[in-house]
Design an enzyme around this catalytic site. Structure first.
Site, PDB file in Angstrom:
ATOM      1  N   HIS A 189       2.674  36.230 -15.217  1.00  0.00           N
ATOM      2  CA  HIS A 189       1.309  35.689 -15.265  1.00  0.00           C
ATOM      3  C   HIS A 189       0.865  35.079 -13.937  1.00  0.00           C
ATOM      4  CE1 HIS A 189       1.573  36.470 -19.515  1.00  0.00           C
ATOM      5  NE2 HIS A 189       2.530  35.583 -19.676  1.00  0.00           N
ATOM      6  N   PRO A 203      -8.319  21.742 -19.812  1.00  0.00           N
ATOM      7  CA  PRO A 203      -8.212  20.475 -19.073  1.00  0.00           C
ATOM      8  C   PRO A 203      -9.587  19.831 -18.883  1.00  0.00           C
ATOM      9  CG  PRO A 203      -7.805  22.347 -17.609  1.00  0.00           C
ATOM     10  CD  PRO A 203      -7.934  22.891 -18.995  1.00  0.00           C
ATOM     11  N   GLU A 204      -9.638  18.521 -18.943  1.00  0.00           N
ATOM     12  CA  GLU A 204     -10.883  17.807 -18.687  1.00  0.00           C
ATOM     13  C   GLU A 204     -10.837  17.178 -17.293  1.00  0.00           C
ATOM     14  OE1 GLU A 204     -13.063  15.792 -21.561  1.00  0.00           O
ATOM     15  OE2 GLU A 204     -12.069  16.688 -23.289  1.00  0.00           O
ATOM     16  N   LYS A 253     -35.289  12.073 -23.141  1.00  0.00           N
ATOM     17  CA  LYS A 253     -34.321  12.999 -23.746  1.00  0.00           C
ATOM     18  C   LYS A 253     -34.268  12.712 -25.240  1.00  0.00           C
ATOM     19  CE  LYS A 253     -32.788  15.014 -19.992  1.00  0.00           C
ATOM     20  NZ  LYS A 253     -33.181  16.381 -19.670  1.00  0.00           N
ATOM     21  N   ARG A 282      -3.975  33.056 -19.956  1.00  0.00           N
ATOM     22  CA  ARG A 282      -5.179  33.528 -20.650  1.00  0.00           C
ATOM     23  C   ARG A 282      -6.121  34.328 -19.759  1.00  0.00           C
ATOM     24  NH1 ARG A 282      -6.054  30.128 -25.192  1.00  0.00           N
ATOM     25  NH2 ARG A 282      -7.866  31.395 -25.637  1.00  0.00           N
TER      26      ARG A 282
END
Ligand SMILES: [Zn+2]
Length: 274
Positions: free
Chosen positions: A93, A2-3, A155, A112
């Site tokens: 789970h 997920p973001e 940068k 996971r």
């Protein structure tokens, strides 16, 4: 994985489900999820009797603000939360259960098993891992084009890996960084400190809008059961280049290409992002 928009959606949903609930006891079925305190019995006993006063997001961490402490949770690949009646069957789970005094439970499932939980004293959470080294939040008011410009100075790395670096700024993962750079017409391999002020301003707007639109898309379908990935299909609607290799650019009809930048699969339009 997920973001930021997915985690923000999870946080907003959790807020509607667990605010003001008091923890009566905690079950830990898989100790490896708990990082801090290292002693799982201590983790459980610290939380007992505390009430959830707020649920917030920092980067992709979920923060449960309690009376004395903050529970910091990261979903990693497939972590998910759900609120159940205590009488409901415990699904496979399920690794951590927060039993509330009202007979409901917040359950954490993770196929996971990569997710993590840390309990840190309230007010100290910015001083220690995992939140210590994180860069600015793109959706904070403090994140302005001027700030971004000063961050980019000196940068000399490629822009995409820099934007992915959570110590530089948080919240952009592989999907939304490609989308933001496409909107800003910036090549993912452009050297960061060569961007013009105008490009930085457009990049700033692109980052904020890309994330905000994804959050808006996710926020429209809040359900009583939440997860960090189940809503991905919906977020895909706003994607213009990510995962679109060989499809035509929505702006100029050039074929979208996929290259590797900093070890990550990267999608862009070779015509719009020179
Ligand atoms: Zn194009």
């Amino acid at each position: 994985m997920p973001e930021l928009p997915e985690v923000e959606t999870v946080v907003r949903t959790l807020r509607t489900l667990v605010l003001n609930k008091k923890i009566e006891r905690v079950s830990v079925l898989l100790p490896r999820i708990i990082r801090r305190p290292a002693d799982v019995e201590q983790f459980k006993s610290i939380l007992v009797g505390q009430t959830i006063h707020a649920v917030e997001r920092r980067a992709k961490f979920i923060k449960f603000i309690l009376d004395q402490d903050v529970l910091i949770s990261h979903l990693r690949m497939e972590g998910r939360y759900g609120v159940y009646q205590s009488s409901e069957e415990i699904e496979k789970h399920t690794h951590v259960i927060f039993h509330f005094t009202d007979g409901t439970e917040l359950r954490y499932r993770d196929v996971r098993q990569f997710g993590t939980m840390d309990v840190i004293p309230l007010g100290k959470e910015q001083e220690v891992e995992p939140l210590k080294k994180l860069g600015p939040e793109p959706l904070d008011e403090a994140f302005t084009p001027t700030l971004l410009s000063s961050m980019l100075q000196r940068k000399t790395t490629k822009i995409k890996p820099l934007l992915l670096n959570q110590e530089f700024m948080v919240g952009l993962g592989n999907i939304y960084v490609d989308e933001a750079l496409f909107r800003a017409n910036i090549h993912p391999e452009r050297v960061a400190n060569t961007l013009t002020n105008q490009q930085i301003e457009i990049l700033h707007t692109s980052i904020v809008q890309t994330l905000q639109e994804a959050i808006d898309a996710g926020g429209s379908s809040i359900k009583s059961y939440v997860n960090g990935q189940g809503e991905m299909g919906m977020f895909q609607q706003v994607l213009k280049v990510y995962g679109k290799k060989g499809e035509l650019c929505p702006s100029c009809s050039t074929e979208i290409v996929k290259i590797v930048v900093g070890g990550r699969g990267t999608h862009f339009c070779p015509s719009c992002q020179k």
